[in-house]
Design a protein around this motif. Sequence first.
Motif, PDB file in Angstrom:
ATOM      1  N   LEU A   1      23.058 -27.452   9.024  1.00  0.00           N
ATOM      2  CA  LEU A   1      24.042 -28.508   9.241  1.00  0.00           C
ATOM      3  C   LEU A   1      23.901 -29.520   8.115  1.00  0.00           C
ATOM      4  N   PHE A   2      25.023 -29.941   7.561  1.00  0.00           N
ATOM      5  CA  PHE A   2      25.030 -30.968   6.519  1.00  0.00           C
ATOM      6  C   PHE A   2      25.754 -32.180   7.082  1.00  0.00           C
ATOM      7  N   VAL A   3      25.107 -33.352   7.054  1.00  0.00           N
ATOM      8  CA  VAL A   3      25.757 -34.534   7.624  1.00  0.00           C
ATOM      9  C   VAL A   3      25.253 -35.799   6.929  1.00  0.00           C
ATOM     10  N   GLY A   4      26.188 -36.725   6.687  1.00  0.00           N
ATOM     11  CA  GLY A   4      25.841 -38.024   6.115  1.00  0.00           C
ATOM     12  C   GLY A   4      25.712 -39.061   7.219  1.00  0.00           C
ATOM     13  N   ASP A   5      25.085 -40.212   6.882  1.00  0.00           N
ATOM     14  CA  ASP A   5      24.889 -41.245   7.905  1.00  0.00           C
ATOM     15  C   ASP A   5      25.044 -42.635   7.299  1.00  0.00           C
ATOM     16  N   TYR A   6      24.934 -43.652   8.162  1.00  0.00           N
ATOM     17  CA  TYR A   6      25.130 -45.036   7.724  1.00  0.00           C
ATOM     18  C   TYR A   6      23.867 -45.659   7.143  1.00  0.00           C
ATOM     19  N   GLY A   7      22.771 -44.890   7.102  1.00  0.00           N
ATOM     20  CA  GLY A   7      21.607 -45.314   6.331  1.00  0.00           C
ATOM     21  C   GLY A   7      21.738 -44.892   4.875  1.00  0.00           C
ATOM     22  N   GLY A   8      22.836 -44.188   4.551  1.00  0.00           N
ATOM     23  CA  GLY A   8      23.085 -43.772   3.168  1.00  0.00           C
ATOM     24  C   GLY A   8      22.480 -42.444   2.787  1.00  0.00           C
ATOM     25  N   CYS A   9      22.036 -41.661   3.782  1.00  0.00           N
ATOM     26  CA  CYS A   9      21.447 -40.346   3.489  1.00  0.00           C
ATOM     27  C   CYS A   9      22.435 -39.220   3.754  1.00  0.00           C
ATOM     28  N   MET A  10      22.368 -38.182   2.926  1.00  0.00           N
ATOM     29  CA  MET A  10      22.968 -36.888   3.235  1.00  0.00           C
ATOM     30  C   MET A  10      21.799 -35.976   3.595  1.00  0.00           C
TER      31      MET A  10
ATOM     32  N   ASN B   1      32.373 -46.425  -2.426  1.00  0.00           N
ATOM     33  CA  ASN B   1      33.547 -46.143  -3.276  1.00  0.00           C
ATOM     34  C   ASN B   1      33.424 -44.855  -4.083  1.00  0.00           C
ATOM     35  N   ARG B   2      32.365 -44.073  -3.815  1.00  0.00           N
ATOM     36  CA  ARG B   2      32.153 -42.865  -4.600  1.00  0.00           C
ATOM     37  C   ARG B   2      32.392 -41.592  -3.787  1.00  0.00           C
ATOM     38  N   VAL B   3      32.675 -40.521  -4.528  1.00  0.00           N
ATOM     39  CA  VAL B   3      32.647 -39.157  -3.992  1.00  0.00           C
ATOM     40  C   VAL B   3      31.390 -38.509  -4.553  1.00  0.00           C
ATOM     41  N   TYR B   4      30.651 -37.784  -3.703  1.00  0.00           N
ATOM     42  CA  TYR B   4      29.391 -37.177  -4.120  1.00  0.00           C
ATOM     43  C   TYR B   4      29.459 -35.660  -4.060  1.00  0.00           C
ATOM     44  N   SER B   5      28.711 -35.043  -4.984  1.00  0.00           N
ATOM     45  CA  SER B   5      28.472 -33.609  -4.953  1.00  0.00           C
ATOM     46  C   SER B   5      26.963 -33.376  -4.976  1.00  0.00           C
ATOM     47  N   PHE B   6      26.439 -32.732  -3.927  1.00  0.00           N
ATOM     48  CA  PHE B   6      25.013 -32.417  -3.825  1.00  0.00           C
ATOM     49  C   PHE B   6      24.816 -30.914  -3.962  1.00  0.00           C
ATOM     50  N   ASP B   7      23.701 -30.518  -4.546  1.00  0.00           N
ATOM     51  CA  ASP B   7      23.336 -29.101  -4.548  1.00  0.00           C
ATOM     52  C   ASP B   7      22.978 -28.706  -3.112  1.00  0.00           C
ATOM     53  N   ALA B   8      23.618 -27.659  -2.589  1.00  0.00           N
ATOM     54  CA  ALA B   8      23.431 -27.284  -1.182  1.00  0.00           C
ATOM     55  C   ALA B   8      22.004 -26.800  -0.897  1.00  0.00           C
TER      56      ALA B   8
ATOM     57  N   ILE C   1      21.695 -34.593  -6.528  1.00  0.00           N
ATOM     58  CA  ILE C   1      23.061 -35.071  -6.795  1.00  0.00           C
ATOM     59  C   ILE C   1      23.550 -34.417  -8.092  1.00  0.00           C
ATOM     60  N   ALA C   2      24.592 -33.592  -7.968  1.00  0.00           N
ATOM     61  CA  ALA C   2      25.154 -32.912  -9.141  1.00  0.00           C
ATOM     62  C   ALA C   2      26.058 -33.874  -9.920  1.00  0.00           C
ATOM     63  N   TRP C   3      26.858 -34.648  -9.175  1.00  0.00           N
ATOM     64  CA  TRP C   3      27.679 -35.693  -9.788  1.00  0.00           C
ATOM     65  C   TRP C   3      28.133 -36.683  -8.717  1.00  0.00           C
ATOM     66  N   SER C   4      28.544 -37.869  -9.168  1.00  0.00           N
ATOM     67  CA  SER C   4      29.257 -38.790  -8.289  1.00  0.00           C
ATOM     68  C   SER C   4      30.462 -39.322  -9.056  1.00  0.00           C
ATOM     69  N   HIS C   5      31.537 -39.564  -8.330  1.00  0.00           N
ATOM     70  CA  HIS C   5      32.823 -39.922  -8.944  1.00  0.00           C
ATOM     71  C   HIS C   5      33.292 -41.236  -8.307  1.00  0.00           C
TER      72      HIS C   5
END
Length: 288
Positions: free
Chosen positions: A138-147, A192-199, A204-208
Motif C-alpha cells: 500500500l502506498f499512502v501519503g499523510d499530513y505529517g508529510g510522509c509518503m 504546491n508540488r507534485v512528487y515522483s518516488f521510486d516505488a 524522490i525521483a523528481w518534484s514539480h
Amino acid sequence: GDGPLLEFPPIYVRGRLFLLDNNGHALALDADTGKVLWKRRVGRLNASSPTYAHHRLFVVNLVPGHVLALNEKNGKTEWKKDLGSRSESSPVVVGNRVFFGDEGGNLFAVDRRNGRTIWTTQLCGAIKAAPAYRSDTLFVGDYGGCMSAVKTRNGQIRWQTSSQGLGFGTTGAFYSTPAVAFGRVYSGNNDNRVYSFDAKDGTIAWSHSTGGYVYSGPAAADTPNTGPTVYIGSVDGNAYAINAKTGETRWARSVGGQILGSLSAVGNIVYAGTYVGTTTYGFSMRTG
C-alpha cells in the motif's frame, strides 16, 4: 434543487452509481435515469467515495468516525466498526481485507466479512488520502508529510520518505491519493508540488512545482501518442501534463478556477473539472 455537497465522485458498478454526500447519506442511483434506488443515513459528515467489492459497499465516516459495510441492494448496514477517529480515506479492498487510514494517523487493515481489525500501522500524521495498492504493498501519503510503502500482509513499513516541505522545518501534507505506475509513485502535495518516488525504495525521483496546493490525485497514462505522462490539477487553476520519467512539463492549461478533484484519462483525452463554475474540460493528451 440545492442538495448537500457531493465532495467526492460516485463509483459505477453494473449500471448503478453509488455515492456519499456531505451530510452522511449513502445513495444508489440508476446510472441511465438518475432514479434513486435507495438512500440511507450512514453518518453525519462524509468526504470520501464508497468502495464496492463482493456485493457490498465499504464506507468511512468523518462524523462519527466509523467504517461500515453496506448491502448493495438496499443500503442496510451489515457491520459497523468504531475507529476512535474521523476518516475520509476512501477504502481499498484486496481479497478479504479493507485498507484505509484515519485522522489519528493509523493505517488499517480490517476483515471485509466482519470488520475485525487485522493490523494497524501508525504513520507520520493524519491520513486523508486513499491508499494505492500494487504488488502486496500500500502506498499512502499523510499530513505529517510522509509518503509510506506498507506491506499488506502485516502492516510493516517497507519505506517512508518525507516531502521537501515548504522550508523552515515545515513539511508538506499529502491529501492527494497516489498513482503507482512506471515503477514510480506519483502524488500531489499541499506544498504546491507534485512528487515522483521510486516505488522500490522511496527515493524522490523528481518534484514539480505549481502555483498552489495539489489536492488532485494524479492520473498516469502511457499512449502511443504521448509516452508515460502524469496528468494532475492544481489549486493554481491549471491542468498539467508532466513527463512521468523526468518531471518536465509537457503542457499546462488554465481552466479558470481551482482544480481540487482528480483528472480522468479516457482514450486520448484527459478530463478536468473546476471548483469555480460548472464546466468540465477535455484536453487532448498529446497537445493539451
